[in-house]
Write a protein that holds these residues in place. Sequence first.
Motif, mmCIF file in Angstrom:
data_model
loop_
_atom_site.group_PDB
_atom_site.id
_atom_site.type_symbol
_atom_site.label_atom_id
_atom_site.label_comp_id
_atom_site.label_asym_id
_atom_site.label_seq_id
_atom_site.Cartn_x
_atom_site.Cartn_y
_atom_site.Cartn_z
ATOM 1 N N MET A 194 0.823 -1.207 0.000
ATOM 2 C CA MET A 194 0.000 0.000 0.000
ATOM 3 C C MET A 194 0.858 1.258 0.000
ATOM 4 O O MET A 194 0.504 2.271 -0.620
ATOM 5 C CB MET A 194 -0.934 -0.007 1.214
ATOM 6 C CG MET A 194 -1.916 1.171 1.249
ATOM 7 S SD MET A 194 -2.951 1.303 -0.244
ATOM 8 C CE MET A 194 -3.975 -0.159 -0.066
ATOM 9 N N GLY A 195 2.003 1.218 0.687
ATOM 10 C CA GLY A 195 2.891 2.367 0.688
ATOM 11 C C GLY A 195 3.374 2.707 -0.707
ATOM 12 O O GLY A 195 3.429 3.881 -1.106
ATOM 13 N N ARG A 196 3.726 1.694 -1.482
ATOM 14 C CA ARG A 196 4.188 1.915 -2.851
ATOM 15 C C ARG A 196 3.053 2.429 -3.741
ATOM 16 O O ARG A 196 3.266 3.279 -4.619
ATOM 17 C CB ARG A 196 4.783 0.628 -3.418
ATOM 18 C CG ARG A 196 6.078 0.217 -2.716
ATOM 19 C CD ARG A 196 6.568 -1.159 -3.161
ATOM 20 N NE ARG A 196 7.745 -1.543 -2.398
ATOM 21 C CZ ARG A 196 8.992 -1.215 -2.703
ATOM 22 N NH1 ARG A 196 9.231 -0.489 -3.788
ATOM 23 N NH2 ARG A 196 9.999 -1.600 -1.957
ATOM 24 N N VAL A 197 1.853 1.905 -3.523
ATOM 25 C CA VAL A 197 0.696 2.383 -4.297
ATOM 26 C C VAL A 197 0.451 3.863 -4.017
ATOM 27 O O VAL A 197 0.240 4.666 -4.939
ATOM 28 C CB VAL A 197 -0.556 1.556 -3.962
ATOM 29 C CG1 VAL A 197 -1.807 2.189 -4.578
ATOM 30 C CG2 VAL A 197 -0.407 0.124 -4.461
ATOM 31 N N LEU A 198 0.477 4.237 -2.746
ATOM 32 C CA LEU A 198 0.263 5.640 -2.392
ATOM 33 C C LEU A 198 1.405 6.515 -2.905
ATOM 34 O O LEU A 198 1.197 7.694 -3.237
ATOM 35 C CB LEU A 198 0.126 5.781 -0.878
ATOM 36 C CG LEU A 198 -1.166 5.219 -0.283
ATOM 37 C CD1 LEU A 198 -1.144 5.293 1.239
ATOM 38 C CD2 LEU A 198 -2.390 5.947 -0.831
ATOM 39 N N CYS A 199 2.598 5.953 -2.995
ATOM 40 C CA CYS A 199 3.720 6.698 -3.568
ATOM 41 C C CYS A 199 3.460 7.002 -5.042
ATOM 42 O O CYS A 199 3.740 8.107 -5.518
ATOM 43 C CB CYS A 199 5.020 5.917 -3.400
ATOM 44 S SG CYS A 199 6.495 6.832 -3.920
ATOM 45 N N VAL A 200 2.920 6.019 -5.779
ATOM 46 C CA VAL A 200 2.547 6.261 -7.182
ATOM 47 C C VAL A 200 1.531 7.401 -7.261
ATOM 48 O O VAL A 200 1.609 8.281 -8.128
ATOM 49 C CB VAL A 200 1.975 4.985 -7.832
ATOM 50 C CG1 VAL A 200 1.435 5.287 -9.231
ATOM 51 C CG2 VAL A 200 3.040 3.904 -7.914
ATOM 52 N N MET A 201 0.553 7.404 -6.340
ATOM 53 C CA MET A 201 -0.461 8.458 -6.335
ATOM 54 C C MET A 201 0.161 9.819 -6.026
ATOM 55 O O MET A 201 -0.204 10.839 -6.629
ATOM 56 C CB MET A 201 -1.539 8.143 -5.298
ATOM 57 C CG MET A 201 -2.336 6.874 -5.555
ATOM 58 S SD MET A 201 -3.250 6.891 -7.119
ATOM 59 C CE MET A 201 -2.275 5.717 -8.088
#
Length: 455
Positions: free
Chosen positions: A390-397
């Motif tokens: 989830m941290g990486r997903v939010l980083c993409v966002m």
Amino acid sequence: MDLILILLAVVTFIVVAASKYKLHAFLTLLLASYLAAFAYGLEPAEIASTITGGFGGILGYIGLVIVLGTIIGVILEKSGAAITMADAVVRVLGDRFPTLTMAIIGYIVSVPVFCDSGFVILNSLKESMAKRMLVSPVAMSVALACGLYATHTFIPPTPGPIAAAGNLGLESNLGLVIAMGIVVAAVATLAGLFWANRFKDTQRDEEDPQSSEEVMAEYQRIKDSYGVLPSAGMAFAPIFVPILLICLGSIANFPSAPLGEGVVADVFAFFGQPLNALLVGLLVALGLLKSDEQNNRAEVLSKRIGEGLTVAAPILLITGAGGAFGAVLKATPIGEYLGSTLSALGIGIFMPFVVAAALKSAQGSSTVALVTTSALVAPLMAELGLDSEMGRVLCVMAIGAGAMTVSHANDSFFWVVSQFSKMNVSLAYRAHTMATLVQGVTAMIAVYILSLVLL
């Protein structure tokens, strides 16, 4: 401190080379990889293998996905599917909320079609709706541009978000990126819509002399140029089917095994892999092809594939060069040093946003900002507290939010919006550029709130 100064010098080189000297982003990133490698003291014998390994590594994960997504987008654009999508939204929402209708049309169309092309295709529809509904064409233009821009920077299979996800190790979990992108892009679209509504009574310096009937006739001519338009189901299917498959594949791979462990789960897991899902989407899109006077359907397909490859080629090269740059940074001590420094500052999720916003504003391309920033921050995930799925997903966002902040004179989309909307530069800055600033900042606030809840 020397490590930070070297990194700042390399990033400055990227910005200056791309913005002032107009050097192609591919060559800029490739040269930056070599500069960083030598400056950080990598073994000369290992530099070439590190760069080629990073280049090939990212494309091995995500290259074919970018190609298939681009070909699907070209087919949808050339078949008139974007027109069908727009007409479908107008039929559902009617004339009650004109700017909202335009924003939603942009939000949907830009998932498969590049925002620049989407605006050109839908410009006549936007103008005719503005005249028919007695709404300022400036407000309608900004609303359409904001919807197009939001999904362009947040939702795969648009190449920028795909490349960023690949750089951050999310190539096998695009479903989560898509789901989160849908939410954040919706927030960004609503923020842009809010700004667009400020211009409901603003008129352009020189009003369009065409009457509503003339503009509508022009839109009808554009529709007629496509021949028989596809049905709404056929228009939406090539993009919604692969997105649904990717999301179902992500669900099938949850540790709790919600779809069981039998054949059904295996089927969804297989078709939910992004490459397989987009291949299904391409097969569905074949139903949109039709022969013309010069070519049969097979020849039209070959032509669309060629056009898609032409569009995808520079994106692939930039993505690969971004992967090379990231691989060099991973091989240096900058990741550990910068990560510990940023952790002490406590800026966490805001760091990728700031970097992407600086790159976007300086050199104009959202895709370059997405690729470069994701390569830059990939070694820092653990130190930033984002080293989880989830941290990486939010980083993409967060990177996507930065990559839309802001669209101004060095961005081709700025000129497409201003010229097709007949806005002078001053009005375009107040309306369109400020809208992208509002979008980017609002989206980043939403990402920060999500990080407090989900991390």
